[in-house]
Write a protein that holds these residues in place. Structure first.
Motif, PDB file in Angstrom:
ATOM      1  N   PHE A 141      15.626  96.788   6.103  1.00  0.00           N
ATOM      2  CA  PHE A 141      14.376  96.247   5.596  1.00  0.00           C
ATOM      3  C   PHE A 141      14.525  94.731   5.502  1.00  0.00           C
ATOM      4  O   PHE A 141      15.436  94.232   4.833  1.00  0.00           O
ATOM      5  N   LEU A 142      13.656  94.005   6.164  1.00  0.00           N
ATOM      6  CA  LEU A 142      13.775  92.562   6.310  1.00  0.00           C
ATOM      7  C   LEU A 142      12.600  91.852   5.656  1.00  0.00           C
ATOM      8  O   LEU A 142      11.464  92.346   5.684  1.00  0.00           O
ATOM      9  N   GLU A 143      12.869  90.699   5.082  1.00  0.00           N
ATOM     10  CA  GLU A 143      11.805  89.822   4.602  1.00  0.00           C
ATOM     11  C   GLU A 143      12.078  88.413   5.094  1.00  0.00           C
ATOM     12  O   GLU A 143      13.216  87.930   5.030  1.00  0.00           O
ATOM     13  N   PHE A 144      11.029  87.757   5.551  1.00  0.00           N
ATOM     14  CA  PHE A 144      11.107  86.386   6.039  1.00  0.00           C
ATOM     15  C   PHE A 144      10.172  85.521   5.211  1.00  0.00           C
ATOM     16  O   PHE A 144       9.052  85.929   4.886  1.00  0.00           O
ATOM     17  N   ARG A 145      10.643  84.307   4.858  1.00  0.00           N
ATOM     18  CA  ARG A 145       9.811  83.365   4.108  1.00  0.00           C
ATOM     19  C   ARG A 145       9.914  82.003   4.765  1.00  0.00           C
ATOM     20  O   ARG A 145      11.007  81.554   5.128  1.00  0.00           O
ATOM     21  N   GLY A 146       8.778  81.319   4.902  1.00  0.00           N
ATOM     22  CA  GLY A 146       8.775  79.992   5.491  1.00  0.00           C
ATOM     23  C   GLY A 146       7.410  79.347   5.368  1.00  0.00           C
ATOM     24  O   GLY A 146       6.546  79.793   4.611  1.00  0.00           O
ATOM     25  N   ARG A 147       7.198  78.298   6.159  1.00  0.00           N
ATOM     26  CA  ARG A 147       5.923  77.584   6.135  1.00  0.00           C
ATOM     27  C   ARG A 147       5.072  77.866   7.364  1.00  0.00           C
ATOM     28  O   ARG A 147       3.851  77.679   7.335  1.00  0.00           O
ATOM     29  N   ASP A 148       5.698  78.307   8.431  1.00  0.00           N
ATOM     30  CA  ASP A 148       5.013  78.481   9.713  1.00  0.00           C
ATOM     31  C   ASP A 148       5.049  79.959  10.113  1.00  0.00           C
ATOM     32  O   ASP A 148       6.125  80.506  10.376  1.00  0.00           O
ATOM     33  N   PRO A 149       3.901  80.644  10.186  1.00  0.00           N
ATOM     34  CA  PRO A 149       3.898  82.059  10.579  1.00  0.00           C
ATOM     35  C   PRO A 149       4.546  82.307  11.929  1.00  0.00           C
ATOM     36  O   PRO A 149       5.196  83.342  12.131  1.00  0.00           O
ATOM     37  N   GLU A 150       4.405  81.378  12.851  1.00  0.00           N
ATOM     38  CA  GLU A 150       5.023  81.547  14.166  1.00  0.00           C
ATOM     39  C   GLU A 150       6.545  81.524  14.069  1.00  0.00           C
ATOM     40  O   GLU A 150       7.231  82.257  14.793  1.00  0.00           O
ATOM     41  N   ALA A 151       7.068  80.705  13.174  1.00  0.00           N
ATOM     42  CA  ALA A 151       8.524  80.665  12.984  1.00  0.00           C
ATOM     43  C   ALA A 151       9.034  81.989  12.424  1.00  0.00           C
ATOM     44  O   ALA A 151      10.097  82.477  12.829  1.00  0.00           O
ATOM     45  N   LEU A 152       8.273  82.575  11.517  1.00  0.00           N
ATOM     46  CA  LEU A 152       8.657  83.872  10.969  1.00  0.00           C
ATOM     47  C   LEU A 152       8.683  84.921  12.071  1.00  0.00           C
ATOM     48  O   LEU A 152       9.603  85.754  12.144  1.00  0.00           O
ATOM     49  N   ARG A 153       7.695  84.887  12.940  1.00  0.00           N
ATOM     50  CA  ARG A 153       7.634  85.855  14.035  1.00  0.00           C
ATOM     51  C   ARG A 153       8.802  85.665  14.993  1.00  0.00           C
ATOM     52  O   ARG A 153       9.415  86.647  15.450  1.00  0.00           O
ATOM     53  N   ARG A 154       9.132  84.421  15.297  1.00  0.00           N
ATOM     54  CA  ARG A 154      10.260  84.163  16.200  1.00  0.00           C
ATOM     55  C   ARG A 154      11.557  84.694  15.610  1.00  0.00           C
ATOM     56  O   ARG A 154      12.378  85.291  16.315  1.00  0.00           O
ATOM     57  N   ASP A 155      11.743  84.475  14.311  1.00  0.00           N
ATOM     58  CA  ASP A 155      12.980  84.929  13.687  1.00  0.00           C
ATOM     59  C   ASP A 155      13.056  86.451  13.642  1.00  0.00           C
ATOM     60  O   ASP A 155      14.132  87.038  13.857  1.00  0.00           O
ATOM     61  N   PHE A 156      11.925  87.110  13.372  1.00  0.00           N
ATOM     62  CA  PHE A 156      11.948  88.576  13.396  1.00  0.00           C
ATOM     63  C   PHE A 156      12.257  89.082  14.806  1.00  0.00           C
ATOM     64  O   PHE A 156      13.060  90.003  14.981  1.00  0.00           O
ATOM     65  N   ASP A 157      11.619  88.484  15.816  1.00  0.00           N
ATOM     66  CA  ASP A 157      11.879  88.902  17.201  1.00  0.00           C
ATOM     67  C   ASP A 157      13.344  88.711  17.566  1.00  0.00           C
ATOM     68  O   ASP A 157      13.930  89.531  18.295  1.00  0.00           O
ATOM     69  N   ALA A 158      13.963  87.639  17.047  1.00  0.00           N
ATOM     70  CA  ALA A 158      15.375  87.386  17.339  1.00  0.00           C
ATOM     71  C   ALA A 158      16.250  88.473  16.728  1.00  0.00           C
ATOM     72  O   ALA A 158      17.197  88.972  17.368  1.00  0.00           O
TER      73      ALA A 158
END
Length: 287
Positions: free
Chosen positions: A260-277
């Motif tokens: 189960f993963l959670e991502f936090r940041g300022r840019d939604p695209e950055a969150l998506r890139r990190d999840f895809d990675a």
């Protein structure tokens, strides 16, 4: 304020146990000081009378550390309520009786947070006394990495500040880390000066099921090495844990080892890139 003393059945029963399986044991009395100076006075009185004493925070621990096996007096930190933000220094001075969620509610209007996140909502004194961690350890570290200074009452009833509350200091003994994790055996933590951080505004989550636990763990190791900047939480449940979750919360998750993963940041695209990675790393391991 006067020191509050309780010896009624309800107070003694509440102070006799924590959240663990360890057998309860009642104290003779529960004392609740309102200041560090009052804590020191109570400690000196116990020493003079040769009465055992056990400090207590929220009582949410699962190690039995707050249970008064020797009887005596429980010293509750519930009324140690200082709460001050040093915004320019990105620090907060917090009484030991303040709860984690209470602190973050205080910080939220400023867009700040205290990083460590034990799920039990402990007191800050308890978090420091046990070196508490939680699901955000991956990004923010444990309580030990987020405390700058402590105000402690020693077993002799003396008040000690472990170091100056500044971000950078190298002189003197490292007393702060000595008391962190000591569970009240070396002194009673009364105030905690903590590091605060900016709360990223965008939040996203994801789940990755695996054929076995080994593949999930290997994915976590690879993700930690890759260090995606917005990854905040990464928790693993085995198949039995997912099955229990489905039963209790009436969900329909696939009953397999799952991250189960959670991502936090300022840019939604950055969150998506990190999840895809991270998802790509999982795919390489059979997800």
């Amino acid at each position: 304020d006067d020191v509050a003393v309780a010896a009624d059945e309800e107070a003694l029963e509440a102070a006799s146990k924590d959240w663990s399986f360890h057998a309860p044991h009642r104290p003779c009395a529960v004392v609740t000081p309102a200041t560090t100076e009052q804590v020191a006075a109570v400690v000196r009185a116990c020493v003079a009378a040769r009465v055992p004493m056990v400090p207590r925070g929220a009582g949410t621990g699962v190690e039995g550390g707050a249970i008064p096996y020797g009887g005596g007096v429980v010293i509750s930190t519930a009324r140690l309520r200082r709460l001050e933000l040093l915004e320019d220094e990105m620090m907060a001075v917090v009484g030991a009786g303040i709860y984690k969620e209470e602190l973050n509610k205080f910080l939220a209007p400023k867009g700040l947070l205290f990083g460590p996140d034990p799920s039990s909502n402990p007191s800050l004194g308890g978090m420091a006394s046990t070196g508490g961690s939680g699901m955000t350890t991956l990004r923010y570290g444990t309580t030990k990495e987020n405390v700058i200074s402590l105000m402690v009452v020693t077993p002799q009833g003396e008040i000690v500040q472990t170091r100056r509350a500044v971000r950078k200091a190298s002189s003197g003994y490292e007393l702060t880390q000595l008391y962190m994790g000591a569970e009240g055996t070396l002194g009673i933590i009364c105030e905690v000066t903590v590091r605060v951080r900016i709360q990223p505004p965008v939040r996203s989550g994801g789940m990755l099921p695996f054929p076995n636990v080994k593949a999930a763990v290997e994915t976590v190791v690879a993700a930690v090495r890759a260090d995606p900047p917005t990854l905040l939480r990464c928790e693993l449940l085995n198949a039995e844990g997912v099955e229990s979750t489905n039963k209790i919360f009436k969900t329909s998750l696939r009953e397999a080892p799952t991250l189960f993963l959670e991502f936090r940041g300022r840019d939604p695209e950055a969150l998506r890139r990190d999840f895809d990675a991270v998802a790509a790393l999982a795919t390489e391991r059979g997800c």
